[in-house]
Motif scaffolding. Structure first.
Motif, PDB file in Angstrom:
ATOM      1  N   GLY A   1      48.391  35.273  24.691  1.00  0.00           N
ATOM      2  CA  GLY A   1      47.478  34.662  23.725  1.00  0.00           C
ATOM      3  C   GLY A   1      45.943  34.703  24.330  1.00  0.00           C
ATOM      4  O   GLY A   1      45.183  33.710  24.210  1.00  0.00           O
ATOM      5  N   LEU A   2      45.680  35.487  25.348  1.00  0.00           N
ATOM      6  CA  LEU A   2      44.305  35.728  25.857  1.00  0.00           C
ATOM      7  C   LEU A   2      43.682  37.193  25.294  1.00  0.00           C
ATOM      8  O   LEU A   2      44.169  38.005  24.695  1.00  0.00           O
ATOM      9  N   THR A   3      42.345  37.253  25.606  1.00  0.00           N
ATOM     10  CA  THR A   3      41.872  38.482  25.549  1.00  0.00           C
ATOM     11  C   THR A   3      41.921  39.393  26.816  1.00  0.00           C
ATOM     12  O   THR A   3      42.070  38.845  27.776  1.00  0.00           O
ATOM     13  N   SER A   4      41.677  40.615  26.648  1.00  0.00           N
ATOM     14  CA  SER A   4      41.862  41.492  27.692  1.00  0.00           C
ATOM     15  C   SER A   4      40.853  41.180  28.892  1.00  0.00           C
ATOM     16  O   SER A   4      41.085  41.233  29.868  1.00  0.00           O
ATOM     17  N   SER A   5      39.508  40.978  28.515  1.00  0.00           N
ATOM     18  CA  SER A   5      38.658  40.694  29.531  1.00  0.00           C
ATOM     19  C   SER A   5      38.925  39.353  30.392  1.00  0.00           C
ATOM     20  O   SER A   5      38.651  39.361  31.307  1.00  0.00           O
ATOM     21  N   SER A   6      39.547  38.231  29.558  1.00  0.00           N
ATOM     22  CA  SER A   6      39.834  37.311  30.321  1.00  0.00           C
ATOM     23  C   SER A   6      41.008  37.404  31.112  1.00  0.00           C
ATOM     24  O   SER A   6      40.925  36.829  32.417  1.00  0.00           O
ATOM     25  N   VAL A   7      42.130  38.164  30.838  1.00  0.00           N
ATOM     26  CA  VAL A   7      43.118  38.566  31.816  1.00  0.00           C
ATOM     27  C   VAL A   7      42.495  39.396  32.831  1.00  0.00           C
ATOM     28  O   VAL A   7      43.018  39.030  34.151  1.00  0.00           O
ATOM     29  N   SER A   8      41.472  40.280  32.905  1.00  0.00           N
ATOM     30  CA  SER A   8      41.110  40.963  34.000  1.00  0.00           C
ATOM     31  C   SER A   8      40.296  39.821  34.922  1.00  0.00           C
ATOM     32  O   SER A   8      40.046  40.159  35.994  1.00  0.00           O
ATOM     33  N   GLN A   9      39.384  39.106  34.293  1.00  0.00           N
ATOM     34  CA  GLN A   9      38.855  38.188  34.803  1.00  0.00           C
ATOM     35  C   GLN A   9      39.696  37.198  35.734  1.00  0.00           C
ATOM     36  O   GLN A   9      39.570  37.065  37.080  1.00  0.00           O
ATOM     37  N   HIS A  10      40.785  36.940  35.393  1.00  0.00           N
ATOM     38  CA  HIS A  10      41.691  36.027  35.909  1.00  0.00           C
ATOM     39  C   HIS A  10      42.550  36.974  37.244  1.00  0.00           C
ATOM     40  O   HIS A  10      42.323  36.346  38.349  1.00  0.00           O
ATOM     41  N   ILE A  11      42.668  38.146  36.995  1.00  0.00           N
ATOM     42  CA  ILE A  11      43.144  39.174  38.130  1.00  0.00           C
ATOM     43  C   ILE A  11      42.166  39.083  39.192  1.00  0.00           C
ATOM     44  O   ILE A  11      42.359  39.233  40.457  1.00  0.00           O
ATOM     45  N   SER A  12      40.733  39.409  38.791  1.00  0.00           N
ATOM     46  CA  SER A  12      39.869  39.638  39.751  1.00  0.00           C
ATOM     47  C   SER A  12      39.584  38.231  40.454  1.00  0.00           C
ATOM     48  O   SER A  12      39.271  38.291  41.847  1.00  0.00           O
ATOM     49  N   ALA A  13      39.793  37.152  39.917  1.00  0.00           N
ATOM     50  CA  ALA A  13      39.671  35.822  40.523  1.00  0.00           C
ATOM     51  C   ALA A  13      40.624  35.643  41.556  1.00  0.00           C
ATOM     52  O   ALA A  13      40.576  35.191  42.764  1.00  0.00           O
ATOM     53  N   LEU A  14      41.878  36.011  41.078  1.00  0.00           N
ATOM     54  CA  LEU A  14      43.148  35.997  41.973  1.00  0.00           C
ATOM     55  C   LEU A  14      42.957  36.661  43.316  1.00  0.00           C
ATOM     56  O   LEU A  14      43.392  36.471  44.372  1.00  0.00           O
ATOM     57  N   GLU A  15      42.279  38.159  43.169  1.00  0.00           N
ATOM     58  CA  GLU A  15      42.016  38.926  44.244  1.00  0.00           C
ATOM     59  C   GLU A  15      41.070  38.269  45.273  1.00  0.00           C
ATOM     60  O   GLU A  15      41.223  38.347  46.365  1.00  0.00           O
ATOM     61  N   ALA A  16      40.154  37.628  44.595  1.00  0.00           N
ATOM     62  CA  ALA A  16      39.012  37.006  45.338  1.00  0.00           C
ATOM     63  C   ALA A  16      39.533  35.994  46.195  1.00  0.00           C
ATOM     64  O   ALA A  16      39.174  35.477  47.202  1.00  0.00           O
ATOM     65  N   ILE A  17      40.522  35.089  45.627  1.00  0.00           N
ATOM     66  CA  ILE A  17      41.157  34.084  46.333  1.00  0.00           C
ATOM     67  C   ILE A  17      41.894  34.503  47.563  1.00  0.00           C
ATOM     68  O   ILE A  17      41.930  33.854  48.480  1.00  0.00           O
ATOM     69  N   LEU A  18      42.696  35.611  47.176  1.00  0.00           N
ATOM     70  CA  LEU A  18      43.663  36.218  48.365  1.00  0.00           C
ATOM     71  C   LEU A  18      42.774  36.888  49.365  1.00  0.00           C
ATOM     72  O   LEU A  18      43.336  37.307  50.168  1.00  0.00           O
TER      73      LEU A  18
END
Length: 310
Positions: A32-49
């Protein structure tokens, strides 16, 4: 500074679905998200890790070595979360786990245990603990799910079961040694045995067959917080006891006790169930309540269908 688990646990779920579905767009539709939102979440996860998890091209996604290791852990955590959810739903919706029920010694032996006979056989995965105490226990403090009680007036959220008649009764030996009891006023000259805190005066409401009411304030000679002890004291001839008729019916039938003022009736007591649970109430509690209600309907059919006293 350590990262807060709340920063990455939801993103671990998103990352897992991206890997399993193979595309941001598919994961976005499912979550129930947008593709851009999913991409942002993955990018944020990579930044955290501090590492890259996915190689992205216009045609496909592929995991990096770090991404493969991280996905294995993500999949295990998501699976554990799903298992926790299913186990919790099972405890709520199925008759499994532990069920703690409180009752007085008389109500436990006379009503609760007989009521649960078939229920125990039918639900072997349910562990039942019966807490017997002649005081009303605090359901929260004692971790009690359900209590079978007797009192003057159940609460609005309690489950009414039936009315239980109370009687004034005494041993023939006591009555023969005292002044006769012909009318309520004669009670003031008697010795009383009451279930009440020591030293407290007791209000007794009497009603005759014509509907006349009389209120008496009486001071007990002996008090106890255990009804069976009061019954024994009455049988020994120590005074007039106020007890539930069901507790002394065999003694009355055998003549060991005699009803005092048989043309006058005492205010009855309500038997009811109370629980600490509020909606949605676990299924095991609802099933146990219905089992006990059905037993009371069989024992006291005159009250079947009533929703409360009166």
């Amino acid at each position: 500074m350590k990262n807060n688990a709340m920063d990455y646990l939801p993103r671990m779920v998103i990352f897992s679905r991206v890997v399993e579905l193979g595309a941001f767009s598919k994961a976005a539709r499912e979550l129930g998200l947008t593709s851009s939102s999913v991409s942002q979440h993955i990018s944020a996860l990579e930044a955290i890790l501090g590492t890259t998890l996915l190689h992205r091209t216009t045609r496909k996604l592929s995991l990096t070595e770090a991404g493969q290791a991280f996905y294995a852990n993500c999949a295990r955590i998501v699976a554990l979360a799903d298992e926790a959810r299913l186990n919790t739903e099972s405890l709520h919706n199925e008759l499994v786990g532990e069920l703690r029920i409180a009752a007085s010694s008389f109500m436990a032996s006379e009503y609760l245990v007989p009521a649960l006979e078939s229920f125990i056989h039918e639900h072997p995965r349910l562990r039942i603990h019966i807490d017997v105490d002649d005081h009303n226990v605090d359901l929260m403090d004692k971790s009690v799910d359900l209590a079978l009680r007797v009192g003057k007036a159940p609460g609005a959220e309690d489950v009414y079961l039936t009315q239980l008649e109370a009687v004034l009764c005494a041993a023939p030996s006591y009555l023969q040694a005292r002044a006769p009891i012909w009318r309520p006023e004669d009670l003031v000259h008697q010795q009383f045995l009451f279930f009440t805190p020591h030293g407290a005066s007791v209000e007794v409401a009497l009603r005759d067959r014509g509907g006349q009411c009389m209120q008496m304030r009486l001071t007990p000679h002996i008090t106890a917080n255990h009804a069976r002890s009061l019954r024994r004291l009455a049988l020994q001839g120590h005074g007039v006891a106020r007890l539930l008729r069901s507790k002394v019916q065999e003694d009355l039938d055998a003549g060991r006790l005699v009803v005092v003022l048989p043309d006058w009736s005492l205010e009855s007591y309500s038997a009811f169930l109370t629980t600490k649970h509020r909606a949605p109430v676990p299924q095991k509690i609802l099933a146990c309540i219905e089992q006990i209600r059905a037993y009371f309907r069989r024992r006291h059919p005159v009250d079947a269908g009533k929703s409360g006293p009166g």
